[in-house]
Design a protein around this motif. Structure first.
Motif, PDB file in Angstrom:
ATOM      1  N   TYR A 159       8.890  11.792 -13.836  1.00  0.00           N
ATOM      2  CA  TYR A 159       8.707  10.882 -12.802  1.00  0.00           C
ATOM      3  C   TYR A 159       7.207  10.208 -12.804  1.00  0.00           C
ATOM      4  CZ  TYR A 159       7.636   9.385  -7.762  1.00  0.00           C
ATOM      5  OH  TYR A 159       7.369   8.512  -6.682  1.00  0.00           O
ATOM      6  N   LEU A 183      11.675   3.525  -0.848  1.00  0.00           N
ATOM      7  CA  LEU A 183      10.748   2.825   0.018  1.00  0.00           C
ATOM      8  C   LEU A 183      11.708   1.696   0.826  1.00  0.00           C
ATOM      9  CD1 LEU A 183       8.176   3.800   1.534  1.00  0.00           C
ATOM     10  CD2 LEU A 183       6.930   1.889  -0.025  1.00  0.00           C
ATOM     11  N   ALA A 189       5.565   6.321 -11.968  1.00  0.00           N
ATOM     12  CA  ALA A 189       4.917   6.519 -10.713  1.00  0.00           C
ATOM     13  C   ALA A 189       3.360   6.204 -10.906  1.00  0.00           C
ATOM     14  CB  ALA A 189       5.096   7.903 -10.046  1.00  0.00           C
ATOM     15  N   LEU A 196       2.164   2.548 -10.350  1.00  0.00           N
ATOM     16  CA  LEU A 196       2.121   2.356  -9.134  1.00  0.00           C
ATOM     17  C   LEU A 196       0.769   2.902  -8.540  1.00  0.00           C
ATOM     18  CD1 LEU A 196       5.708   2.812  -7.801  1.00  0.00           C
ATOM     19  CD2 LEU A 196       4.439   0.683  -7.681  1.00  0.00           C
ATOM     20  N   MET A 229      -3.453   1.463  -6.149  1.00  0.00           N
ATOM     21  CA  MET A 229      -4.305   1.696  -5.091  1.00  0.00           C
ATOM     22  C   MET A 229      -5.681   1.547  -4.848  1.00  0.00           C
ATOM     23  SD  MET A 229      -3.281   5.744  -3.792  1.00  0.00           S
ATOM     24  CE  MET A 229      -4.688   6.267  -5.051  1.00  0.00           C
ATOM     25  N   MET A 283       0.823  -1.286  -0.033  1.00  0.00           N
ATOM     26  CA  MET A 283      -0.089   0.048  -0.104  1.00  0.00           C
ATOM     27  C   MET A 283       0.843   1.452  -0.221  1.00  0.00           C
ATOM     28  SD  MET A 283      -3.346   0.351   0.246  1.00  0.00           S
ATOM     29  CE  MET A 283      -4.768   0.557   1.586  1.00  0.00           C
ATOM     30  N   LEU A 284       1.904   1.276   0.703  1.00  0.00           N
ATOM     31  CA  LEU A 284       2.589   2.606   0.911  1.00  0.00           C
ATOM     32  C   LEU A 284       3.270   2.940  -0.446  1.00  0.00           C
ATOM     33  CD1 LEU A 284       4.507   2.344   4.458  1.00  0.00           C
ATOM     34  CD2 LEU A 284       2.521   3.851   3.626  1.00  0.00           C
ATOM     35  N   LEU A 285       3.767   1.851  -0.903  1.00  0.00           N
ATOM     36  CA  LEU A 285       4.468   2.099  -2.413  1.00  0.00           C
ATOM     37  C   LEU A 285       3.577   2.611  -3.392  1.00  0.00           C
ATOM     38  CD1 LEU A 285       6.960   1.408  -3.971  1.00  0.00           C
ATOM     39  CD2 LEU A 285       5.977  -0.857  -4.601  1.00  0.00           C
ATOM     40  N   PHE A 286       2.093   2.400  -3.295  1.00  0.00           N
ATOM     41  CA  PHE A 286       0.996   2.738  -4.264  1.00  0.00           C
ATOM     42  C   PHE A 286       0.712   4.237  -3.981  1.00  0.00           C
ATOM     43  CE2 PHE A 286      -0.580  -1.933  -4.237  1.00  0.00           C
ATOM     44  CZ  PHE A 286       0.672  -2.215  -4.966  1.00  0.00           C
ATOM     45  N   ILE A 287       0.800   4.642  -2.624  1.00  0.00           N
ATOM     46  CA  ILE A 287       0.374   5.990  -2.155  1.00  0.00           C
ATOM     47  C   ILE A 287       1.430   6.723  -2.325  1.00  0.00           C
ATOM     48  CG2 ILE A 287      -0.183   7.245  -0.260  1.00  0.00           C
ATOM     49  CD1 ILE A 287      -1.395   4.757   0.937  1.00  0.00           C
ATOM     50  N   LEU A 288       2.655   6.394  -2.286  1.00  0.00           N
ATOM     51  CA  LEU A 288       3.882   7.319  -2.310  1.00  0.00           C
ATOM     52  C   LEU A 288       4.084   8.370  -3.722  1.00  0.00           C
ATOM     53  CD1 LEU A 288       6.632   8.181  -0.764  1.00  0.00           C
ATOM     54  CD2 LEU A 288       7.573   6.165  -1.704  1.00  0.00           C
ATOM     55  N   PRO A 289       3.858   7.857  -4.856  1.00  0.00           N
ATOM     56  CA  PRO A 289       3.704   8.746  -6.097  1.00  0.00           C
ATOM     57  C   PRO A 289       2.872   9.954  -5.771  1.00  0.00           C
ATOM     58  CG  PRO A 289       3.778   6.408  -6.835  1.00  0.00           C
ATOM     59  CD  PRO A 289       3.413   6.515  -5.335  1.00  0.00           C
ATOM     60  N   GLY A 290       1.617   9.694  -5.319  1.00  0.00           N
ATOM     61  CA  GLY A 290       0.658  10.680  -5.000  1.00  0.00           C
ATOM     62  C   GLY A 290       1.072  11.903  -3.991  1.00  0.00           C
ATOM     63  N   PHE A 336       8.142   5.929   4.912  1.00  0.00           N
ATOM     64  CA  PHE A 336       7.333   6.644   3.968  1.00  0.00           C
ATOM     65  C   PHE A 336       7.813   8.060   3.894  1.00  0.00           C
ATOM     66  CE2 PHE A 336       3.619   9.267   2.680  1.00  0.00           C
ATOM     67  CZ  PHE A 336       3.225   8.354   1.426  1.00  0.00           C
TER      68      PHE A 336
END
Lengths: 123, 233
Positions: free
Chosen positions: B60, B21, B64, B67, B71, A63-70, B39
């Protein structure tokens, strides 16, 4: 392959959620509707826990990986924060304290009332 | 050499995000402080790198965004832990549902009201509203309802780290020590970071907190449009 079937169920729920939102125009995130659909399918035993468990564990652990770009996108709006950082922290912190206290207090009070009611019923 | 050939490849943003990460996750494996969040450090490092190397966000984003796509499925996947805790929810449906409902309404309303009172912009007030929900849901809500998703994620993190650090001590001041109110309120006010704190208190607190995340996400999605309309936003 099992994990792939679980992933497919998750994708289908997400897709159905998005589709319903597009068709109805409701101001609700499609993915959250997908979550509710998945919960309903599990409770109705249409989907079994074993089928989706491993795919969901994988997705949640990433989950953290998916949120990071945003979150990185904040670099594009930095200038909007100049001069108001104390206000932002103040608002976020006070609002969070009000939220945590009201949630804890209401759930504690309702539990207490429920137990008292139950005891009175047993007596 | 033209570096943009590399930075415009989807592999660049994808790999950079994963690398940052994993790097901080390894580095802080033993750390207890919530400030040493992988994070947060990954986020700051990526931003510094992109700014220093003058790589535009649009470069980027090519990797990105692959990814970010996941979500949606990850939000759907939150149904599974909720289902596993469903017995707990059924046994205490009234205290849990009423607690989370009141908490979410207080969180959204006070977020918007305090933002407007302190002179923050409308866009910021809307972005502040879903800050108690899990980032993935807050991002979606902000996007659909006229906020700024990147701002919302920032506010979600400020909230989470603060509640992780001081939430339990604050609740103890008000003599709240039972697993149910502790767990539910940590999950409702501070999503996954609050749940991590609840898990440190005990399994029961952790289970209630993970119910709190899912319920708070759903209820925030449900109430936020109405609260915004109340404020004319």
């Amino acid at each position: 392959m099992d994990r792939l079937i679980g992933f497919l169920y998750i994708l289908l729920c997400n897709f159905a959620g998005d589709l319903i939102i597009v068709l109805t125009g409701l101001p609700f995130p499609g993915a959250v509707l997908g979550l509710l659909l998945m919960l309903a399918l599990l409770l109705l035993k249409v989907v079994k826990l074993e089928q989706v468990e491993s795919a969901s564990t994988l997705l949640i652990s990433f989950m953290l990986l998916f949120i990071l770009p945003g979150a990185v996108k904040v670099m594009e709006v930095f200038d909007k924060f100049t001069g108001i950082i104390p206000q932002i922290f103040g608002v976020a912190i006070i609002s969070a304290l009000l939220c945590i206290l009201s949630t804890a207090w209401v759930s504690k009070w309702v539990s207490k009332m429920k137990n008292r009611f139950r005891k009175a019923g047993n007596a | 050499m033209d570096w943009s050939l590399i930075t415009t490849s989807p592999l660049f943003g994808f790999t950079l995000t994963t690398l940052a990460l994993v790097f901080y996750h390894r580095l802080f494996r033993q750390a207890k402080s919530p400030l040493l969040s992988p994070f947060l450090f990954a986020l700051i490092s990526i931003i510094i790198l992109l700014l220093a190397a003058k790589i535009p966000y649009s470069d980027y984003e090519k990797g990105a965004s692959i990814l970010s796509f996941f979500m949606g499925p990850a939000i759907v996947a939150l149904a599974i832990p909720m289902y596993k805790q469903f017995d707990k929810l059924k046994a205490n449906a009234l205290p849990i549902l009423l607690g989370v409902t009141v908490g979410v309404l207080v969180s959204v309303t006070s977020g918007v009201l305090l933002s407007l009172l302190t002179g923050l912009s409308k866009e910021m007030a809307i972005s502040m509203a879903p800050k108690g929900a899990t980032s993935a849901i807050a991002l979606e809500l902000s996007e659909t309802l006229g906020g700024n998703p990147a701002m919302s994620v920032t506010f979600v993190n400020i909230t989470g780290i603060f509640v992780y650090s001081f939430g339990v001590q604050f609740l103890r001041l008000f003599k709240i020590k039972e697993p149910l109110p502790l767990g539910i309120s940590l999950g409702t006010a501070a999503h996954a970071i609050g749940t991590k704190r609840a898990m440190e208190l005990g399994d029961e607190e952790g289970a209630y907190a993970s119910l709190g995340i899912g319920l708070a996400g759903v209820l925030t999605s449900l109430f936020m449009p109405f609260v915004l309309r109340l404020f004319g936003l």
